[in-house]
Design a protein around this motif. Structure first.
Motif, PDB file in Angstrom:
ATOM      1  N   GLY A  31       0.792  -1.222   0.000  1.00 20.35           N
ATOM      2  CA  GLY A  31       0.000   0.000   0.000  1.00 20.35           C
ATOM      3  C   GLY A  31       0.818   1.262   0.000  1.00 20.35           C
ATOM      4  N   CYS A  32       2.111   1.168  -0.288  1.00 25.26           N
ATOM      5  CA  CYS A  32       2.971   2.339  -0.303  1.00 25.26           C
ATOM      6  C   CYS A  32       2.745   3.140  -1.580  1.00 25.26           C
ATOM      7  CB  CYS A  32       4.429   1.900  -0.198  1.00 25.26           C
ATOM      8  SG  CYS A  32       5.568   3.273  -0.168  1.00 25.26           S
ATOM      9  N   VAL A  33       2.315   4.380  -1.440  1.00 25.13           N
ATOM     10  CA  VAL A  33       1.963   5.213  -2.593  1.00 25.13           C
ATOM     11  C   VAL A  33       3.189   5.568  -3.417  1.00 25.13           C
ATOM     12  CG1 VAL A  33       0.920   7.396  -3.301  1.00 25.13           C
ATOM     13  CG2 VAL A  33      -0.040   6.126  -1.366  1.00 25.13           C
ATOM     14  N   PHE A  34       4.303   5.816  -2.754  1.00 24.99           N
ATOM     15  CA  PHE A  34       5.524   6.245  -3.446  1.00 24.99           C
ATOM     16  C   PHE A  34       6.536   5.106  -3.482  1.00 24.99           C
ATOM     17  CE2 PHE A  34       3.528   9.917  -1.437  1.00 24.99           C
ATOM     18  CZ  PHE A  34       3.328  10.734  -2.542  1.00 24.99           C
ATOM     19  N   ALA A  35       6.090   3.954  -3.955  1.00 19.70           N
ATOM     20  CA  ALA A  35       6.897   2.741  -3.895  1.00 19.70           C
ATOM     21  C   ALA A  35       8.243   2.890  -4.610  1.00 19.70           C
ATOM     22  CB  ALA A  35       6.114   1.564  -4.480  1.00 19.70           C
ATOM     23  N   GLU A  36       8.245   3.492  -5.781  1.00 14.51           N
ATOM     24  CA  GLU A  36       9.492   3.607  -6.538  1.00 14.51           C
ATOM     25  C   GLU A  36      10.512   4.475  -5.811  1.00 14.51           C
ATOM     26  OE1 GLU A  36       6.498   4.016  -7.751  1.00 14.51           O
ATOM     27  OE2 GLU A  36       6.267   2.474  -9.309  1.00 14.51           O
ATOM     28  N   LEU A  41      15.489   4.670  -2.096  1.00 17.20           N
ATOM     29  CA  LEU A  41      16.134   5.061  -0.839  1.00 17.20           C
ATOM     30  C   LEU A  41      16.555   3.842  -0.019  1.00 17.20           C
ATOM     31  CD1 LEU A  41      13.759   8.016   0.086  1.00 17.20           C
ATOM     32  CD2 LEU A  41      16.173   8.202  -0.547  1.00 17.20           C
ATOM     33  N   LEU A  42      15.705   2.841   0.028  1.00 17.79           N
ATOM     34  CA  LEU A  42      16.024   1.635   0.788  1.00 17.79           C
ATOM     35  C   LEU A  42      17.191   0.882   0.169  1.00 17.79           C
ATOM     36  CD1 LEU A  42      12.394   0.442   1.563  1.00 17.79           C
ATOM     37  CD2 LEU A  42      14.032   1.398   3.196  1.00 17.79           C
ATOM     38  N   LEU A  43      17.217   0.802  -1.152  1.00 19.31           N
ATOM     39  CA  LEU A  43      18.325   0.141  -1.837  1.00 19.31           C
ATOM     40  C   LEU A  43      19.638   0.866  -1.568  1.00 19.31           C
ATOM     41  CD1 LEU A  43      16.465  -0.610  -5.154  1.00 19.31           C
ATOM     42  CD2 LEU A  43      17.624  -2.352  -3.780  1.00 19.31           C
ATOM     43  N   ALA A  44      19.595   2.195  -1.524  1.00 24.72           N
ATOM     44  CA  ALA A  44      20.817   2.963  -1.272  1.00 24.72           C
ATOM     45  C   ALA A  44      21.293   2.799   0.171  1.00 24.72           C
ATOM     46  CB  ALA A  44      20.572   4.435  -1.568  1.00 24.72           C
ATOM     47  N   ALA A  45      20.352   2.569   1.098  1.00 22.50           N
ATOM     48  CA  ALA A  45      20.706   2.466   2.514  1.00 22.50           C
ATOM     49  C   ALA A  45      21.258   1.097   2.893  1.00 22.50           C
ATOM     50  CB  ALA A  45      19.482   2.770   3.377  1.00 22.50           C
ATOM     51  N   ALA A  46      20.862   0.068   2.165  1.00 27.44           N
ATOM     52  CA  ALA A  46      21.240  -1.302   2.530  1.00 27.44           C
ATOM     53  C   ALA A  46      22.635  -1.656   2.007  1.00 27.44           C
ATOM     54  CB  ALA A  46      20.214  -2.278   1.982  1.00 27.44           C
ATOM     55  N   ARG A  47      23.420  -2.281   2.865  1.00 23.82           N
ATOM     56  CA  ARG A  47      24.772  -2.692   2.457  1.00 23.82           C
ATOM     57  C   ARG A  47      24.817  -4.134   1.979  1.00 23.82           C
ATOM     58  NH1 ARG A  47      27.126  -0.739   8.125  1.00 23.82           N
ATOM     59  NH2 ARG A  47      25.119  -1.707   8.622  1.00 23.82           N
ATOM     60  N   VAL A  56      13.163  -3.445   4.311  1.00 21.39           N
ATOM     61  CA  VAL A  56      11.860  -3.539   3.633  1.00 21.39           C
ATOM     62  C   VAL A  56      10.816  -4.122   4.574  1.00 21.39           C
ATOM     63  CG1 VAL A  56      10.603  -4.626   1.736  1.00 21.39           C
ATOM     64  CG2 VAL A  56      12.885  -3.673   1.336  1.00 21.39           C
ATOM     65  N   ASP A  57      11.197  -5.114   5.346  1.00 22.46           N
ATOM     66  CA  ASP A  57      10.261  -5.725   6.290  1.00 22.46           C
ATOM     67  C   ASP A  57       9.777  -4.702   7.316  1.00 22.46           C
ATOM     68  OD1 ASP A  57       8.980  -8.218   7.304  1.00 22.46           O
ATOM     69  OD2 ASP A  57      10.115  -7.682   9.087  1.00 22.46           O
ATOM     70  N   ARG A  58      10.679  -3.891   7.815  1.00 21.04           N
ATOM     71  CA  ARG A  58      10.278  -2.849   8.771  1.00 21.04           C
ATOM     72  C   ARG A  58       9.301  -1.883   8.130  1.00 21.04           C
ATOM     73  NH1 ARG A  58      15.647  -0.189  10.947  1.00 21.04           N
ATOM     74  NH2 ARG A  58      14.112   1.193  11.951  1.00 21.04           N
ATOM     75  N   ARG A  59       9.556  -1.538   6.884  1.00 19.52           N
ATOM     76  CA  ARG A  59       8.676  -0.566   6.210  1.00 19.52           C
ATOM     77  C   ARG A  59       7.288  -1.141   5.955  1.00 19.52           C
ATOM     78  NH1 ARG A  59       6.093   3.610   5.981  1.00 19.52           N
ATOM     79  NH2 ARG A  59       5.707   4.602   3.978  1.00 19.52           N
ATOM     80  N   VAL A  60       7.211  -2.366   5.452  1.00 18.59           N
ATOM     81  CA  VAL A  60       5.896  -2.911   5.093  1.00 18.59           C
ATOM     82  C   VAL A  60       5.070  -3.286   6.320  1.00 18.59           C
ATOM     83  CG1 VAL A  60       6.746  -3.734   2.868  1.00 18.59           C
ATOM     84  CG2 VAL A  60       6.662  -5.307   4.811  1.00 18.59           C
ATOM     85  N   THR A  61       5.702  -3.393   7.474  1.00 14.53           N
ATOM     86  CA  THR A  61       4.941  -3.642   8.700  1.00 14.53           C
ATOM     87  C   THR A  61       4.527  -2.358   9.394  1.00 14.53           C
ATOM     88  OG1 THR A  61       7.024  -3.968   9.908  1.00 14.53           O
ATOM     89  CG2 THR A  61       5.874  -5.943   9.112  1.00 14.53           C
TER      90      THR A  61
END
Length: 276
Positions: A31-36, A41-47, A56-61
């Motif tokens: 249900g994230c409106v600004f998914a792209e 941002l999440l891809l850039a933050a993850a190592r 991603v799990d934290r965000r979707v919950t």
């Protein structure tokens, strides 16, 4: 950073996405409106792929994107935010704009009810060399604000409104910015789950009509302001008239400022100059 996009409380858990398209798909399904934008941002933050899956799990919950990333974009600054701290809203950038327009040569700035210290940091970044003080009653906010404002030489104090401030600021403050809580108590339960479940109640609940804290700030501000200094507080359109009355009763010359684009209302109060 994209505008905040609330997620339903029962959002599905992530199936460990490992590619950009997969992250977008998971966020969109949640249900994230600004998914792209959020996926980028999440891809850039993850190592690592494991860390990406965890984010991603934290965000979707339902955790706010800013808390997942550990920062929020505000007035051109990257503001550190930590769990349990109010996340700065884009509409509050209007308060910063109005403060700079009202006092472009300010040398002493106070960020009251500072939360993460976003307003104070933004003002200091725009004004250059200023004496900056930030204060909050919440210890989590004080810890977070220190991460942000000490980088520009600011000082952070813990306490209830003006009780937190050092006495040497009396009559010296050019800009007093107070992003007070202004949601009426009965309406807190109507806020998006992201705010209700992840932000402190003390930063949201403004009392019966939402103006309890605003009135206290308006009543005490003139003692701290220098002649010609200004108090700025964000409120809602329907509360603006009562807020203006509170400013006037506190001895300030008050006026509203409105941004239809940001859906923001700021009440500005000015202490009279000597001889005026």
């Amino acid at each position: 950073m994209p505008p905040r996009s609330p997620l339903p409380p029962s959002s599905p858990r992530s199936p460990s996405p490992s590619s950009g398209d997969a992250v977008v798909a998971v966020l969109r399904a949640a249900g994230c409106v600004f998914a792209e934008d959020e996926a980028r941002l999440l891809l850039a933050a993850a190592r690592t792929p494991y860390e990406l899956a965890a984010l991603v799990d934290r965000r979707v919950t339902g955790e706010p994107l800013e808390l997942v990333l550990g920062w929020a974009e505000f007035a051109g600054q990257r503001i550190a935010v930590t769990p349990g701290v109010f996340v700065p809203r884009r509409r509050t950038e209007f308060l910063v704009e109005q403060a700079l327009a009202q006092a472009p040569d300010a040398s002493v700035v106070v960020d009251l009810c500072c939360g993460s210290g976003a307003v104070g940091l933004a003002l200091a970044a725009a004004l250059g060399r200023v004496e900056l003080h930030a204060a909050d009653v919440d210890p989590a906010a004080v810890r977070c604000a220190r991460r942000n404002v000490t980088a520009v030489g600011g000082h952070v104090h813990r306490g209830d409104l003006f009780e937190a401030l050092p006495g040497h600021l009396l009559g010296r403050v050019d800009i007093l910015a107070a992003n007070v809580p202004y949601v009426p108590t009965a309406e807190v339960g109507l806020l998006p789950a992201e705010a209700r479940e992840h932000e402190p109640l003390v930063a949201l609940d403004g009392g019966t009509d939402g103006l309890d804290v605003l009135r206290r700030v308006a009543a005490g501000a003139s003692r701290w302001l220098t002649p010609g200094g200004c108090l700025l507080v964000e409120t809602s359109e329907r509360q603006a008239r009562a807020a203006l009355d509170a400013f006037t009763q506190g001895g300030l010359t008050a006026r509203p400022a409105v941004s239809e684009e940001l859906y923001a209302v700021v009440v500005i109060g000015t202490r009279a100059r000597k001889g005026a």
